[in-house]
Design an enzyme around this catalytic site. Structure first.
Site, PDB file in Angstrom:
ATOM      1  N   LYS A 163      97.588 101.581 -15.193  1.00  0.00           N
ATOM      2  CA  LYS A 163      99.002 101.907 -14.963  1.00  0.00           C
ATOM      3  C   LYS A 163      99.360 101.680 -13.495  1.00  0.00           C
ATOM      4  O   LYS A 163      98.469 101.579 -12.640  1.00  0.00           O
ATOM      5  CB  LYS A 163      99.266 103.352 -15.367  1.00  0.00           C
ATOM      6  CG  LYS A 163      98.458 104.355 -14.573  1.00  0.00           C
ATOM      7  CD  LYS A 163      98.467 105.716 -15.236  1.00  0.00           C
ATOM      8  CE  LYS A 163      97.775 106.714 -14.336  1.00  0.00           C
ATOM      9  NZ  LYS A 163      96.954 107.654 -15.090  1.00  0.00           N
ATOM     10  N   TYR A 165     109.805 102.952  19.077  1.00  0.00           N
ATOM     11  CA  TYR A 165     110.971 103.822  18.869  1.00  0.00           C
ATOM     12  C   TYR A 165     110.648 105.267  19.231  1.00  0.00           C
ATOM     13  O   TYR A 165     109.557 105.764  18.913  1.00  0.00           O
ATOM     14  CB  TYR A 165     111.370 103.825  17.392  1.00  0.00           C
ATOM     15  CG  TYR A 165     112.096 102.589  16.899  1.00  0.00           C
ATOM     16  CD1 TYR A 165     113.312 102.208  17.450  1.00  0.00           C
ATOM     17  CD2 TYR A 165     111.566 101.847  15.860  1.00  0.00           C
ATOM     18  CE1 TYR A 165     113.987 101.086  16.964  1.00  0.00           C
ATOM     19  CE2 TYR A 165     112.224 100.735  15.367  1.00  0.00           C
ATOM     20  CZ  TYR A 165     113.439 100.355  15.929  1.00  0.00           C
ATOM     21  OH  TYR A 165     114.087  99.259  15.439  1.00  0.00           O
TER      22      TYR A 165
HETATM   23  C1  PLP Z   1      95.717 107.886 -14.988  1.00  0.00           C
HETATM   24  C2  PLP Z   1      95.047 108.559 -16.097  1.00  0.00           C
HETATM   25  C3  PLP Z   1      93.659 108.485 -16.228  1.00  0.00           C
HETATM   26  C4  PLP Z   1      92.755 107.868 -15.178  1.00  0.00           C
HETATM   27  O1  PLP Z   1      92.583 108.799 -14.130  1.00  0.00           O
HETATM   28  P1  PLP Z   1      91.552 108.498 -12.935  1.00  0.00           P
HETATM   29  O2  PLP Z   1      91.435 109.796 -12.245  1.00  0.00           O
HETATM   30  O3  PLP Z   1      92.181 107.443 -12.087  1.00  0.00           O
HETATM   31  O4  PLP Z   1      90.295 108.037 -13.573  1.00  0.00           O
HETATM   32  C5  PLP Z   1      93.086 109.022 -17.354  1.00  0.00           C
HETATM   33  N1  PLP Z   1      93.843 109.624 -18.319  1.00  0.00           N
HETATM   34  C6  PLP Z   1      95.184 109.737 -18.209  1.00  0.00           C
HETATM   35  C7  PLP Z   1      95.939 110.418 -19.277  1.00  0.00           C
HETATM   36  C8  PLP Z   1      95.821 109.216 -17.093  1.00  0.00           C
HETATM   37  O5  PLP Z   1      97.146 109.341 -16.979  1.00  0.00           O
END
Ligand code: PLP
Length: 387
Positions: free
Chosen positions: A45, A267
């Site tokens: 994702k 800045y």
């Molecule tokens: C993003 C996510 C993961 C992966 O998590 P990590 O800590 O990056 O391994 C696993 N399960 C769900 C439901 C997620 O949203």
């Protein structure tokens, strides 16, 4: 990597190298950690936390990876359009129009609650829909609670074209091995699955663990959902696996000037030289995701040594103090994140300075920064929003 600059043509000198061979090695390490009973599910994702979901998904061979997970329908469609054939799970939730589009593209739907199941069941009146049912075992965010189960059971019974392929949950604090909450979540998940079974609802698979849980050895179930560990970040403090960071964010010195003691830089005049100083300017800024909150806080690497960021970070430019790296000159490579020589700036280091986690450091690397995919000495792909 000598010669890379020449092969990249007219690209800006600020880019993030993504090491695909290191990704393959991390996949190997995680598969051996998980063991043969469960399959690895890369969670790609948010564009694989800024690394590029399409290029990483292309490295996922169907015999090694069970499925790919994403948050949004758009992320799943991007993978399908890139020709990815693996099963894809969208965590969701999705509206009815999105559910129809997802089913058109053979995408599996996460069921986040009774509301989302109602929408999905409506679509499943006309066609087969594959779902993974999420149970809330204590996270308090998405997923079905015990009190939701009667409605869930009723909806599942009323929709024979719903294919319940898996039941899953998500841990809230797996990165803390001392917190018994993870074990409590495991027990609650087992209880909820049993409640469903007694009501006649079963699934061929379950999944629970994320990176932190997998590293701690909690790998029950048929799939293990791994995000950050595949990118080489450490999800727990004493990580037993040798994982390699994939991302190396680099730029080049674009200006060097000598300023007398007492000169302001940038800045707001937030930095003044304390001695005769060599100040270099690099063409990266907060518009690239090198956040302004790192002003006067972070180090970068030049000629394998640390040099401090001095003054405010601007939209497109950052100033660094190279007085203690006297050989440094115009055109030298500067590393913001990753390794150079024997030194390394880790995502964890930047995250600690920003009071956040490595995940957010990765996600912040902006779309204006081209991603250059390397495999050994080969440049496999370049992704730029200007390409
Ligand atoms: C993003 C996510 C993961 C992966 O998590 P990590 O800590 O990056 O391994 C696993 N399960 C769900 C439901 C997620 O949203």
């Amino acid at each position: 990597m000598p010669g890379l600059r020449e092969r990249l043509g007219s690209i800006r000198p600020t880019w993030a190298e993504i090491d695909l061979a290191a990704f393959d090695r991390n996949v190997d390490a995680l598969i051996s950690r998980i063991g043969p009973a469960a399959k690895l599910v890369p969670m790609l994702k948010a564009d694989a936390y800024g690394h590029g979901a399409v290029e990483l998904a292309k490295r996922c061979r169907t015999d090694r990876v069970g499925m790919i997970g994403v948050a949004l329908l758009e992320e799943a469609l991007e993978l399908r359009q890139a020709g990815i054939k693996l099963p894809i799970l969208v965590l969701g939730p999705l509206n009815e129009e999105q559910v129809r589009t997802a089913v058109d593209h053979d995408i599996t739907l996460g069921v986040t609650g009774p509301e989302s199941l109602e929408i999905i069941a409506r679509v499943a009146r006309e066609r087969d829909v594959t779902i993974h049912l999420k149970l809330d075992s204590g996270m308090g965010r998405m997923g079905n609670l015990e009190t939701d189960l009667p409605r869930v059971v009723e909806l599942l019974r009323s929709a024979p074209r719903l294919r319940l392929d898996a039941i899953y949950t998500h841990f809230a604090n797996a990165s803390d091995p001392k917190d018994p909450f993870t074990e409590q979540q495991l027990a609650r998940f087992a209880m909820l699955v049993e409640t469903l079974r007694e009501a006649g609802i079963t699934a061929p698979r379950t999944h629970l663990s994320n990176s932190a849980a997998a590293m701690r050895g909690i790998v029950g179930g048929d799939y293990v959902r791994i995000g950050v560990a595949l990118l080489g970040a450490t999800a727990i403090d004493d990580n037993p696996l040798r994982l390699e960071p994939l991302m190396r964010w680099r730029t080049e010195i674009a200006r060097v000037k000598e300023l007398p003691a007492g000169s302001p830089v940038g800045y707001g005049l937030t930095f003044r030289t304390k001695r005769l100083s060599r100040i270099a300017t690099i063409p990266v800024g907060y518009a690239d995701g090198y956040t302004r909150r790192l002003s006067n806080q972070a180090d970068v690497l030049v000629r394998g040594r640390r040099a401090p960021v001095v003054g405010r970070i601007s939209m497109d430019l950052v100033t660094i103090d190279i007085t203690d790296v006297p050989e440094a000159e115009f055109g030298d490579e500067v590393v913001l994140l990753g390794r150079q020589g024997a030194e390394e700036i880790t995502a964890e280091e930047l995250a600690a300075k920003l009071d956040t986690i490595s995940y957010e450091v990765f996600c912040n690397v902006g779309a204006r920064v081209p991603r250059v995919y390397v495999d050994g000495d080969d440049v496999v792909a370049i992704r730029s929003r200007f390409a």
